[in-house]
Design a protein around this motif. Structure first.
Motif, PDB file in Angstrom:
ATOM      1  N   PRO A 207      69.361 -23.187   6.369  1.00 17.43           N
ATOM      2  CA  PRO A 207      70.667 -22.586   6.671  1.00 17.43           C
ATOM      3  C   PRO A 207      70.727 -21.926   8.050  1.00 17.43           C
ATOM      4  CG  PRO A 207      69.575 -21.426   4.837  1.00 17.43           C
ATOM      5  CD  PRO A 207      68.770 -22.659   5.132  1.00 17.43           C
ATOM      6  N   ARG A 208      69.591 -21.463   8.562  1.00 20.88           N
ATOM      7  CA  ARG A 208      69.588 -20.816   9.884  1.00 20.88           C
ATOM      8  C   ARG A 208      69.952 -21.793  11.000  1.00 20.88           C
ATOM      9  NH1 ARG A 208      63.790 -18.195   8.795  1.00 20.88           N
ATOM     10  NH2 ARG A 208      63.669 -20.209   7.750  1.00 20.88           N
ATOM     11  N   LEU A 209      69.659 -23.076  10.782  1.00 23.56           N
ATOM     12  CA  LEU A 209      69.973 -24.084  11.803  1.00 23.56           C
ATOM     13  C   LEU A 209      71.474 -24.365  11.883  1.00 23.56           C
ATOM     14  CD1 LEU A 209      67.047 -26.591  11.184  1.00 23.56           C
ATOM     15  CD2 LEU A 209      67.294 -25.003  13.110  1.00 23.56           C
ATOM     16  N   LYS A 210      72.236 -23.884  10.905  1.00 19.04           N
ATOM     17  CA  LYS A 210      73.681 -24.127  10.882  1.00 19.04           C
ATOM     18  C   LYS A 210      74.483 -22.896  11.297  1.00 19.04           C
ATOM     19  CE  LYS A 210      74.997 -27.569   9.874  1.00 19.04           C
ATOM     20  NZ  LYS A 210      75.231 -28.596  10.905  1.00 19.04           N
ATOM     21  N   LYS A 211      73.798 -21.834  11.706  1.00 18.51           N
ATOM     22  CA  LYS A 211      74.477 -20.594  12.094  1.00 18.51           C
ATOM     23  C   LYS A 211      74.700 -20.548  13.603  1.00 18.51           C
ATOM     24  CE  LYS A 211      73.385 -17.309   8.483  1.00 18.51           C
ATOM     25  NZ  LYS A 211      72.514 -17.912   7.506  1.00 18.51           N
ATOM     26  N   VAL A 212      75.755 -19.843  14.011  1.00 19.53           N
ATOM     27  CA  VAL A 212      76.029 -19.643  15.437  1.00 19.53           C
ATOM     28  C   VAL A 212      75.164 -18.483  15.918  1.00 19.53           C
ATOM     29  CG1 VAL A 212      77.791 -19.029  17.127  1.00 19.53           C
ATOM     30  CG2 VAL A 212      78.375 -20.537  15.219  1.00 19.53           C
ATOM     31  N   ALA A 213      74.434 -18.713  17.006  1.00 16.80           N
ATOM     32  CA  ALA A 213      73.533 -17.692  17.550  1.00 16.80           C
ATOM     33  C   ALA A 213      74.316 -16.615  18.312  1.00 16.80           C
ATOM     34  CB  ALA A 213      72.507 -18.349  18.470  1.00 16.80           C
ATOM     35  N   THR A 214      73.748 -15.426  18.357  1.00 17.25           N
ATOM     36  CA  THR A 214      74.350 -14.267  19.007  1.00 17.25           C
ATOM     37  C   THR A 214      74.020 -14.261  20.497  1.00 17.25           C
ATOM     38  OG1 THR A 214      73.808 -13.091  16.969  1.00 17.25           O
ATOM     39  CG2 THR A 214      74.508 -11.748  18.807  1.00 17.25           C
ATOM     40  N   PRO A 215      74.985 -13.906  21.359  1.00 21.28           N
ATOM     41  CA  PRO A 215      74.670 -13.809  22.791  1.00 21.28           C
ATOM     42  C   PRO A 215      73.553 -12.788  23.048  1.00 21.28           C
ATOM     43  CG  PRO A 215      77.036 -13.772  22.451  1.00 21.28           C
ATOM     44  CD  PRO A 215      76.402 -13.672  21.088  1.00 21.28           C
ATOM     45  N   VAL A 216      72.711 -13.087  24.026  1.00 19.15           N
ATOM     46  CA  VAL A 216      71.640 -12.171  24.429  1.00 19.15           C
ATOM     47  C   VAL A 216      72.291 -11.030  25.216  1.00 19.15           C
ATOM     48  CG1 VAL A 216      69.583 -11.949  25.883  1.00 19.15           C
ATOM     49  CG2 VAL A 216      69.905 -13.999  24.479  1.00 19.15           C
ATOM     50  N   ALA A 217      71.991  -9.802  24.822  1.00 18.67           N
ATOM     51  CA  ALA A 217      72.611  -8.633  25.462  1.00 18.67           C
ATOM     52  C   ALA A 217      71.980  -8.323  26.816  1.00 18.67           C
ATOM     53  CB  ALA A 217      72.500  -7.417  24.541  1.00 18.67           C
ATOM     54  N   SER A 218      70.655  -8.410  26.913  1.00 21.91           N
ATOM     55  CA  SER A 218      69.993  -8.112  28.186  1.00 21.91           C
ATOM     56  C   SER A 218      68.662  -8.846  28.268  1.00 21.91           C
ATOM     57  CB  SER A 218      69.764  -6.604  28.332  1.00 21.91           C
ATOM     58  OG  SER A 218      68.850  -6.164  27.348  1.00 21.91           O
ATOM     59  N   VAL A 219      68.226  -9.090  29.490  1.00 18.60           N
ATOM     60  CA  VAL A 219      66.955  -9.760  29.729  1.00 18.60           C
ATOM     61  C   VAL A 219      65.858  -8.696  29.660  1.00 18.60           C
ATOM     62  CG1 VAL A 219      65.617 -11.150  31.332  1.00 18.60           C
ATOM     63  CG2 VAL A 219      68.091 -11.478  31.178  1.00 18.60           C
ATOM     64  N   SER A 220      64.979  -8.821  28.667  1.00 18.08           N
ATOM     65  CA  SER A 220      63.917  -7.839  28.453  1.00 18.08           C
ATOM     66  C   SER A 220      62.556  -8.532  28.527  1.00 18.08           C
ATOM     67  CB  SER A 220      64.083  -7.207  27.072  1.00 18.08           C
ATOM     68  OG  SER A 220      63.955  -8.216  26.069  1.00 18.08           O
ATOM     69  N   ASP A 221      61.497  -7.728  28.553  1.00 14.57           N
ATOM     70  CA  ASP A 221      60.146  -8.300  28.525  1.00 14.57           C
ATOM     71  C   ASP A 221      59.926  -9.064  27.224  1.00 14.57           C
ATOM     72  OD1 ASP A 221      59.532  -7.365  31.018  1.00 14.57           O
ATOM     73  OD2 ASP A 221      58.504  -5.567  30.305  1.00 14.57           O
ATOM     74  N   GLU A 222      60.504  -8.546  26.133  1.00 18.13           N
ATOM     75  CA  GLU A 222      60.390  -9.217  24.832  1.00 18.13           C
ATOM     76  C   GLU A 222      61.029 -10.609  24.899  1.00 18.13           C
ATOM     77  OE1 GLU A 222      61.636  -8.443  20.151  1.00 18.13           O
ATOM     78  OE2 GLU A 222      62.178  -6.961  21.670  1.00 18.13           O
ATOM     79  N   LEU A 223      62.188 -10.706  25.565  1.00 17.72           N
ATOM     80  CA  LEU A 223      62.871 -11.992  25.711  1.00 17.72           C
ATOM     81  C   LEU A 223      62.039 -12.938  26.585  1.00 17.72           C
ATOM     82  CD1 LEU A 223      65.681 -13.284  24.871  1.00 17.72           C
ATOM     83  CD2 LEU A 223      66.293 -12.919  27.261  1.00 17.72           C
ATOM     84  N   ARG A 224      61.426 -12.407  27.641  1.00 13.10           N
ATOM     85  CA  ARG A 224      60.569 -13.244  28.507  1.00 13.10           C
ATOM     86  C   ARG A 224      59.380 -13.786  27.719  1.00 13.10           C
ATOM     87  NH1 ARG A 224      61.936  -8.983  31.935  1.00 13.10           N
ATOM     88  NH2 ARG A 224      63.345  -9.635  33.602  1.00 13.10           N
ATOM     89  N   ARG A 225      58.802 -12.940  26.845  1.00  5.87           N
ATOM     90  CA  ARG A 225      57.681 -13.388  25.996  1.00  5.87           C
ATOM     91  C   ARG A 225      58.151 -14.484  25.043  1.00  5.87           C
ATOM     92  NH1 ARG A 225      56.084  -8.222  26.258  1.00  5.87           N
ATOM     93  NH2 ARG A 225      57.220  -7.556  24.404  1.00  5.87           N
ATOM     94  N   LEU A 226      59.333 -14.286  24.455  1.00  3.14           N
ATOM     95  CA  LEU A 226      59.895 -15.302  23.561  1.00  3.14           C
ATOM     96  C   LEU A 226      60.076 -16.620  24.312  1.00  3.14           C
ATOM     97  CD1 LEU A 226      61.204 -16.309  20.923  1.00  3.14           C
ATOM     98  CD2 LEU A 226      63.365 -15.322  21.738  1.00  3.14           C
ATOM     99  N   ALA A 227      60.604 -16.570  25.525  1.00  2.84           N
ATOM    100  CA  ALA A 227      60.803 -17.787  26.334  1.00  2.84           C
ATOM    101  C   ALA A 227      59.468 -18.484  26.592  1.00  2.84           C
ATOM    102  CB  ALA A 227      61.505 -17.444  27.642  1.00  2.84           C
ATOM    103  N   ASP A 228      58.436 -17.713  26.932  1.00  7.69           N
ATOM    104  CA  ASP A 228      57.097 -18.292  27.150  1.00  7.69           C
ATOM    105  C   ASP A 228      56.585 -18.951  25.870  1.00  7.69           C
ATOM    106  OD1 ASP A 228      56.984 -17.511  29.795  1.00  7.69           O
ATOM    107  OD2 ASP A 228      55.751 -15.732  29.419  1.00  7.69           O
ATOM    108  N   ASP A 229      56.735 -18.252  24.739  1.00  5.82           N
ATOM    109  CA  ASP A 229      56.284 -18.795  23.450  1.00  5.82           C
ATOM    110  C   ASP A 229      57.052 -20.073  23.107  1.00  5.82           C
ATOM    111  OD1 ASP A 229      54.588 -16.635  23.233  1.00  5.82           O
ATOM    112  OD2 ASP A 229      55.751 -15.603  21.679  1.00  5.82           O
ATOM    113  N   MET A 230      58.356 -20.074  23.390  1.00  2.00           N
ATOM    114  CA  MET A 230      59.169 -21.259  23.095  1.00  2.00           C
ATOM    115  C   MET A 230      58.756 -22.442  23.965  1.00  2.00           C
ATOM    116  SD  MET A 230      62.947 -19.597  22.437  1.00  2.00           S
ATOM    117  CE  MET A 230      63.785 -21.181  22.643  1.00  2.00           C
ATOM    118  N   LEU A 231      58.468 -22.201  25.246  1.00  2.00           N
ATOM    119  CA  LEU A 231      58.000 -23.296  26.115  1.00  2.00           C
ATOM    120  C   LEU A 231      56.672 -23.838  25.594  1.00  2.00           C
ATOM    121  CD1 LEU A 231      58.989 -21.908  29.620  1.00  2.00           C
ATOM    122  CD2 LEU A 231      59.733 -24.106  28.678  1.00  2.00           C
TER     123      LEU A 231
END
Length: 173
Positions: free
Chosen positions: A12-36
């Motif tokens: 069901p999570r694949l059918k949900k609309v994702a929320t806009p990212v509020a700010s670019v944080s170190d946590e978000l950068r880590r997530l981007a690295d993990d996703m790559l």
């Protein structure tokens, strides 16, 4: 870097609309690295945050896939298609959330996309070829749309049933 688990359809999570990212944080950068890392490991050319159970508007992609090509990893935060060409192209698409299944999907041949970079700056670029297909496919994920949603109902149901069977077999595994 951490390789993340990729959600498999149907989820069901694949059918949900994702929320806009509020700010670019170190946590978000880590997530981007993990996703790559997860995308390269899979291997794939694109991955959206909802595919790793993070319901935010973040995608990664790298369509430089020839063995001798230099990697061109891209991270797009809150990506948005701002222009599409009238010309269409058809590509045999696959998805890391629907492994081993491919189908032809018709999309605009060229798109212009606006997004926030990891540096917090707004970027804008025109994509064509495989890059255009990939960026549209990944943005679809952020809107809860899978490539099989473009298929005729019978073919979509057949793929969904096969995926349900695969998930049952993996659960028994």
């Amino acid at each position: 870097m951490t390789v993340k688990n990729i959600l498999l359809h149907p989820d069901p999570r694949l059918k949900k609309v994702a929320t806009p990212v509020a700010s670019v944080s170190d946590e978000l950068r880590r997530l981007a690295d993990d996703m790559l890392e997860t995308m390269y490991q899979a291997p794939g050319i694109g991955l959206a945050a909802p595919q790793v159970a993070v319901m935010e508007r973040l995608i990664v992609m790298d369509c430089a896939k020839d063995d001798d090509a230099t990697p061109e990893p891209m991270v797009l935060i809150n990506p948005e298609v701002v222009w599409t060409s009238e010309e269409r192209s058809v590509y045999d698409e696959g998805c890391l959330s629907i492994p081993e299944h491919y189908a032809e999907v018709e999309r605009p041949a060229e798109v212009e996309v606006s997004w926030l970079g990891l540096d917090g700056q707004v970027k804008r670029e025109r994509f064509d070829g495989l890059w255009a297909t990939c960026v549209q496919h990944e943005i679809d994920h952020l809107d809860g749309t899978l490539f099989i949603d473009y298929l005729k109902p019978l073919k979509r149901q057949m793929i969904t049933r096969k995926m349900q069977k695969l998930k049952r077999e993996m659960a028994r595994g």
